[in-house]
Design a protein around this motif. Structure first.
Motif, PDB file in Angstrom:
ATOM      1  N   UNK A  37       0.802  -1.223   0.000  1.00 57.61           N
ATOM      2  CA  UNK A  37       0.000   0.000   0.000  1.00 57.61           C
ATOM      3  C   UNK A  37       0.834   1.272   0.000  1.00 57.61           C
ATOM      4  N   UNK A  38       2.148   1.141   0.177  1.00 57.58           N
ATOM      5  CA  UNK A  38       3.005   2.319   0.300  1.00 57.58           C
ATOM      6  C   UNK A  38       3.590   2.786  -1.030  1.00 57.58           C
ATOM      7  N   UNK A  39       3.219   2.143  -2.136  1.00 60.77           N
ATOM      8  CA  UNK A  39       3.781   2.565  -3.421  1.00 60.77           C
ATOM      9  C   UNK A  39       3.371   4.001  -3.732  1.00 60.77           C
ATOM     10  N   UNK A  40       4.270   4.706  -4.405  1.00 61.58           N
ATOM     11  CA  UNK A  40       4.037   6.091  -4.792  1.00 61.58           C
ATOM     12  C   UNK A  40       3.786   6.161  -6.297  1.00 61.58           C
ATOM     13  N   UNK A  41       2.590   6.587  -6.663  1.00 59.29           N
ATOM     14  CA  UNK A  41       2.210   6.679  -8.075  1.00 59.29           C
ATOM     15  C   UNK A  41       2.431   8.112  -8.550  1.00 59.29           C
ATOM     16  N   UNK A  42       3.335   8.342  -9.499  1.00 56.62           N
ATOM     17  CA  UNK A  42       3.503   9.698 -10.011  1.00 56.62           C
ATOM     18  C   UNK A  42       2.171  10.261 -10.518  1.00 56.62           C
ATOM     19  N   UNK A  43       1.916  11.516 -10.228  1.00 54.86           N
ATOM     20  CA  UNK A  43       0.626  12.113 -10.562  1.00 54.86           C
ATOM     21  C   UNK A  43       0.317  12.059 -12.047  1.00 54.86           C
ATOM     22  N   UNK A  44       1.365  12.090 -12.873  1.00 53.69           N
ATOM     23  CA  UNK A  44       1.143  12.127 -14.313  1.00 53.69           C
ATOM     24  C   UNK A  44       1.104  10.753 -14.966  1.00 53.69           C
ATOM     25  N   UNK A  45       1.261   9.655 -14.176  1.00 55.09           N
ATOM     26  CA  UNK A  45       1.339   8.328 -14.777  1.00 55.09           C
ATOM     27  C   UNK A  45       0.046   7.907 -15.475  1.00 55.09           C
ATOM     28  N   UNK A  46      -1.142   8.047 -14.857  1.00 60.45           N
ATOM     29  CA  UNK A  46      -2.359   7.652 -15.583  1.00 60.45           C
ATOM     30  C   UNK A  46      -2.526   8.385 -16.916  1.00 60.45           C
ATOM     31  N   UNK A  47      -2.206   9.667 -16.945  1.00 64.08           N
ATOM     32  CA  UNK A  47      -2.333  10.410 -18.207  1.00 64.08           C
ATOM     33  C   UNK A  47      -1.299   9.955 -19.224  1.00 64.08           C
TER      34      UNK A  47
END
Length: 246
Positions: A37-47
């Motif tokens: 649960x601690x993974x960090x998803x870059x804000x721009x990754x989904x886009x």
């Protein structure tokens, strides 16, 4: 295959007209975290994934051991195909699994209790469960023996080794099987499969891509069936960004 020095070249530029892209999640798109649960998803990754999917005519899919609900949560904003639980559940295609194997709740309960007793981390999954020994590598043997015993007692499930973890997943499902199903969909058909992953769970899919006219990209160190390698998820994201911009 590795060359004499044990190295692999970086992958070539993605061809948006000819390639289909399949991406693992943890260790490939994202850096491994101390807990799932601690993974960090870059804000721009989904886009980034959305833009690249459009360039590929929809021929981009996430293929992960994570549950579909977790993938959907972490990649909110990306609406393309996703395969979770090593191929047992999917979005954007017919779900491969028609019926859950018997004993899921009992298996999860035993696995969670073992992890608690041993001071290990239990990860609940929609189609199974995993026990992580990253914080206590000296307990790997006990963890392996326990999950092997569970698989013997719950024959609908199989042991899936992972990075510093052992998982129990429904038997008969795998990431290479998921690639075969995805590649039959109209958006992916007649394209060269390109698969990127970092773990032993990814090796069958990496080999499948190599054997079906495409190629594999190994993320990080270790022997692999893939012809190409990138050092870390940041380099993977940079490679994806360059494909969006070409």
């Amino acid at each position: 295959m590795d060359d004499f020095a044990g190295t692999k070249p970086a992958p070539p530029a993605l061809d948006p007209q000819k390639d289909a892209l399949f991406l693992d999640f943890d260790g490939c798109l994202l850096e491994i975290a101390p807990t799932p649960d601690a993974v960090q998803v870059p804000a721009d990754l989904p886009q980034l994934l959305t833009d690249l999917s459009e360039r590929l005519g929809g021929a981009l899919a996430i293929v992960s051991g994570r549950s579909l609900r977790e993938l959907t949560r972490f990649l909110a904003g990306y609406d393309g195909p996703m395969v979770g639980s090593h191929g047992a559940e999917a979005r954007g295609m017919t779900a491969p699994m028609e019926q859950m194997p018997d004993g899921l709740e009992a298996l999860q309960g035993e696995l969670a209790q073992f992890a608690s007793d041993q001071g290990l981390l239990y990860e609940d999954k929609s189609h199974g469960g995993a026990v992580h020994f990253r914080a206590h590598p000296e307990r790997q043997a006990q963890a392996e023996a326990f999950v092997q015993d569970l698989a013997h007692r719950y024959p609908g499930f199989a042991v899936q080794p992972a990075k510093m973890a052992y998982e129990l997943r429904p038997d008969g499902y795998s990431k290479d099987g998921a690639l075969a199903l995805l590649s039959a969909l109209p958006a992916f058909r007649d394209r060269a499969p390109v698969y990127a992953g970092d773990d032993t769970t990814d090796e069958p899919a990496l080999a499948w891509a190599e054997a079906h006219g495409g190629y594999g990209i190994k993320i990080g160190a270790g022997e692999s069936a893939a012809r190409f390698r990138l050092d870390a998820p940041q380099q993977m994201r940079d490679w994806l960004a360059s494909a969006r911009e070409d």
